[in-house]
Write a protein that holds these residues in place. Structure first.
Motif, short mmCIF file in Angstrom:
data_model
loop_
_atom_site.label_atom_id
_atom_site.label_comp_id
_atom_site.label_asym_id
_atom_site.label_seq_id
_atom_site.Cartn_x
_atom_site.Cartn_y
_atom_site.Cartn_z
N PHE A 178 35.04 33.06 34.36
CA PHE A 178 35.51 33.13 35.74
C PHE A 178 37.02 32.90 35.81
N ALA A 179 37.51 31.99 34.97
CA ALA A 179 38.96 31.77 34.90
C ALA A 179 39.66 33.03 34.41
N LEU A 180 39.05 33.71 33.45
CA LEU A 180 39.63 34.96 32.95
C LEU A 180 39.69 36.01 34.04
N ILE A 181 38.66 36.08 34.87
CA ILE A 181 38.65 37.04 35.98
C ILE A 181 39.80 36.75 36.95
N SER A 182 40.05 35.46 37.24
CA SER A 182 41.15 35.12 38.15
C SER A 182 42.49 35.54 37.55
N PHE A 183 42.63 35.40 36.23
CA PHE A 183 43.86 35.85 35.55
C PHE A 183 44.03 37.36 35.68
N LEU A 184 42.96 38.12 35.48
CA LEU A 184 43.05 39.58 35.57
C LEU A 184 43.37 40.03 37.00
N LEU A 185 42.84 39.30 38.00
CA LEU A 185 43.10 39.66 39.39
C LEU A 185 44.57 39.49 39.77
N VAL A 186 45.18 38.37 39.36
CA VAL A 186 46.57 38.13 39.76
C VAL A 186 47.53 39.09 39.06
N LEU A 187 47.09 39.72 37.96
CA LEU A 187 47.94 40.71 37.31
C LEU A 187 48.25 41.88 38.24
N PHE A 188 47.30 42.17 39.16
CA PHE A 188 47.45 43.32 40.04
C PHE A 188 48.07 42.96 41.39
N VAL A 189 48.40 41.69 41.61
CA VAL A 189 49.05 41.28 42.86
C VAL A 189 50.49 41.77 42.84
N LYS A 190 50.89 42.45 43.91
CA LYS A 190 52.25 42.95 44.00
C LYS A 190 53.18 41.87 44.53
N GLU A 191 54.28 41.64 43.80
CA GLU A 191 55.22 40.61 44.23
C GLU A 191 56.09 41.14 45.37
N VAL A 192 56.10 40.42 46.49
CA VAL A 192 56.89 40.78 47.67
C VAL A 192 57.91 39.68 47.91
N ILE B 297 60.64 28.51 42.38
CA ILE B 297 60.35 29.58 43.34
C ILE B 297 61.33 29.53 44.51
N THR B 298 61.61 28.33 45.02
CA THR B 298 62.57 28.19 46.12
C THR B 298 63.95 28.68 45.69
N ARG B 299 64.33 28.40 44.45
CA ARG B 299 65.66 28.78 43.97
C ARG B 299 65.76 30.27 43.70
N THR B 300 64.72 30.87 43.14
CA THR B 300 64.80 32.26 42.71
C THR B 300 64.10 33.24 43.64
N GLY B 301 63.10 32.77 44.39
CA GLY B 301 62.32 33.67 45.23
C GLY B 301 61.26 34.45 44.48
N ARG B 302 61.12 34.19 43.19
CA ARG B 302 60.13 34.91 42.37
C ARG B 302 58.92 34.01 42.14
N TRP B 303 57.71 34.55 42.35
CA TRP B 303 56.51 33.72 42.29
C TRP B 303 55.37 34.29 41.45
N LYS B 304 55.35 35.59 41.24
CA LYS B 304 54.21 36.18 40.55
C LYS B 304 54.07 35.68 39.12
N GLY B 305 55.20 35.48 38.44
CA GLY B 305 55.15 35.02 37.06
C GLY B 305 54.38 33.72 36.90
N PHE B 306 54.50 32.84 37.91
CA PHE B 306 53.78 31.57 37.84
C PHE B 306 52.27 31.78 38.03
N LEU B 307 51.90 32.74 38.87
CA LEU B 307 50.48 33.04 39.04
C LEU B 307 49.87 33.56 37.74
N VAL B 308 50.59 34.45 37.08
CA VAL B 308 50.10 35.03 35.84
C VAL B 308 50.00 33.96 34.74
N ALA B 309 51.08 33.18 34.59
CA ALA B 309 51.07 32.11 33.58
C ALA B 309 49.98 31.09 33.89
N GLY B 310 49.81 30.77 35.18
CA GLY B 310 48.78 29.82 35.56
C GLY B 310 47.39 30.32 35.23
#
Length: 518
Positions: A474-488, A322-335
């Motif tokens: 509940f883990a599935l719900i957290s996965f669905l929620l981060v799908l809608f987070v906008k990467e800034v 994340i520090t190298r690329t500045g991209r973080w949403k992919g890790f939230l989704v994969a997590g």
């Protein structure tokens, strides 16, 4: 601040965080032995864990808000002192009730350490660079999580006795106090403040009542009973009063305006649900290995290494990328995907499941938690001004702790009910009365007769598996929620840099004069 200055200050912060996490993990692994000594059943087991989580949950927003108003250095030192006092008294516990009270005190200190560590890091380090240092945070979490059960197991199995599980963290806390005094120097804005004690009271009361209901429901009274019809509406009313007071307070504990930002809303809710899975993994797996597989506390700690190893690797690697690329949403989704897979597969475990399978399932859960835990905080911190860093950072920690507290309480009740069901079923098949089984408390499996021991081990194996099945949605719900987070794009300025330039201050902050802490 240079890298060296940051690392020097970070050393004290991480040591304090290590102490806070150690206090939880070292006890969870030793609890079966502790409660066998001082008395107490599954309800007591759940509440010894939940008491600390409750205190963390209720006080995290308060610590976060105070950090926006007072000296962050003084506050984190105060949190360490509170933790030390709670730990020392806990070591003298002679009953589950006293132990639960001491765990509440420990939780107040741990809540400050957890919230303030995030806040101080945000003040020192820009979001773009924070991924790198958040990796150290995740690594500390992993080391303390795996080290706690191992240290606790060795202590319980040695001549020292379980009381030293509470004393062992005290030296670390004292060293952390000294290191913080020497290395942490942050400017503090001095201004007139008004603490929202009304909001603090109502949020504590609402959360406490909710967890009391969840903990006792299905055991002390039926779910559909007058107690439910009193406590649930009362908790909702207290929550509504809290929201009303926050909308009127000059310095609210939880600024409701933060929820106008979709990222903060989504990540807070995701933290709530991922907290359920995270704490289920660290709390109930120790019971699985000790009570379903007959392992010692030391071996129980060793057998959870795949979970902690996955957390360690993913938090370090994701932070640096994340520090190298500045991209973080992919890790939230994969997590989120991995946490869902981990809890779902752990739902299939039984007492006789091969350890290699359990290890793979634990590794999946650990990898997912490592990707989500710190990056949810990072996503929020990247969206707020320096003036709201404390409140916003503690908000995510609050929801994660709330999820963990309610989750452990509810899942503990599920485990107690399922174990009772399976033990009764098994003993009936053996034509043995229930009293000859566990006696209603946490059993010492090694002392049970062979046929009864098999029944109890199968009951706990199946019961813990069911706990993870309940956690998976509940883990599935957290996965669905981060799908809608906008990467800034990540901000390149730290909280201190925003304050110094004036862009991170509220109108009340501009008039304040910065003073160096000594």
């Amino acid at each position: 601040m240079s890298h060296r200055q940051i690392m020097e200050a970070l050393s004290g912060l991480l040591l304090g965080l290590f102490v806070a996490i150690l206090s939880s993990t070292i006890v969870s692994n030793a609890l079966p032995r502790i409660l066998a000594d001082i008395g107490g059943g599954q309800s007591a087991y759940t509440w010894v864990v939940t008491a600390s989580l409750l205190a963390v949950t209720a006080t995290t927003p308060i610590w976060g808000k105070l950090s926006d108003l007072f000296s962050k250095k003084l506050l984190i030192q105060l949190a360490l002192v509170i933790y030390v006092v709670g730990s020392i008294v806990a070591g003298f516990s002679t009953s589950p009730g006293l132990l639960i009270v001491c765990r509440l005190v420990q939780g107040v200190g741990a809540g400050g350490l957890s919230a303030l560590t995030q806040v101080i890091m945000a003040a020192m380090i820009s979001p773009r660079q924070r991924g790198r240092y958040s990796g150290y945070l995740g690594a500390t979490f992993a080391i303390a999580t795996v080290g706690g059960p191992l240290i606790g197991g060795v202590i319980v199995d040695s001549a020292l006795g379980w009381r030293w599980c509470f004393y062992v963290g005290v030296p670390f806390a004292i060293v952390a106090l000294v290191v913080l005094q020497k290395t942490l120097h942050l400017p503090v804005v001095k201004r007139q403040v008004k603490i929202d004690w009304t909001g603090a009271f109502f949020i504590t009361a609402a959360v406490s009542l909710l967890m009391i209901w969840v903990s006792l429901g299905g055991q002390s009274y039926a779910w559909m009973s007058w107690q439910t019809f009193v406590m649930v509406p009362a908790a909702l009313v207290l929550g509504a009063i809290f929201l009303f007071t926050e909308s009127r307070a000059a310095e609210p504990i939880v600024p409701l305006r933060l929820f106008r930002n979709p990222t903060i809303t989504l990540t807070s809710l995701a933290s709530l649900f991922v907290g359920i899975a995270m704490f289920a993994g660290t709390v109930f797996l120790s019971q699985y290995f000790q009570l379903a597989r007959g392992k010692t506390p030391t071996m129980s700690g060793l057998m959870t290494i795949p979970l902690i190893g996955g957390l360690f690797v993913s938090s370090m690697v994701s932070g640096r990328i994340i520090t190298r690329t500045g991209r973080w949403k992919g890790f939230l989704v994969a997590g989120g995907l991995l946490v869902t897979a981990g809890t779902g597969t752990l739902g299939m475990i039984r007492a006789g499941t091969p350890y290699t399978e359990v290890a793979v399932y634990m590794a999946l859960l650990g990898l997912g938690i490592g990707m989500m835990m710190q990056n949810l905080v990072l996503a929020v911190q990247n969206q707020v001004s320096a003036a709201d860093l404390g409140a916003a950072s503690s908000l995510v920690t609050f929801f994660r702790s709330l999820g963990g507290a309610v989750g452990v309480t509810a899942l503990g009740a599920v485990l107690g009910n399922r174990v009772t069901h399976f033990v009764t079923q098994g003993l009936t098949a053996l034509h043995v009365s229930g009293a000859a089984g566990t006696g209603g408390g946490i059993p010492d499996v090694a002392t049970l007769p062979a046929p009864v021991r098999g029944v109890v081990e199968n009951a706990y194996g199946h019961g813990v598996g069911d706990v993870f099945l309940y956690a998976a949605p509940f883990a599935l719900i957290s996965f669905l929620l981060v799908l809608f987070v906008k990467e800034v794009a990540l901000n390149n300025r730290s909280g201190l840099q925003q304050v110094s330039s004036g862009t991170g201050r509220t109108s009340g902050d501009v008039a304040g004069a910065a003073a160096r802490e000594r």
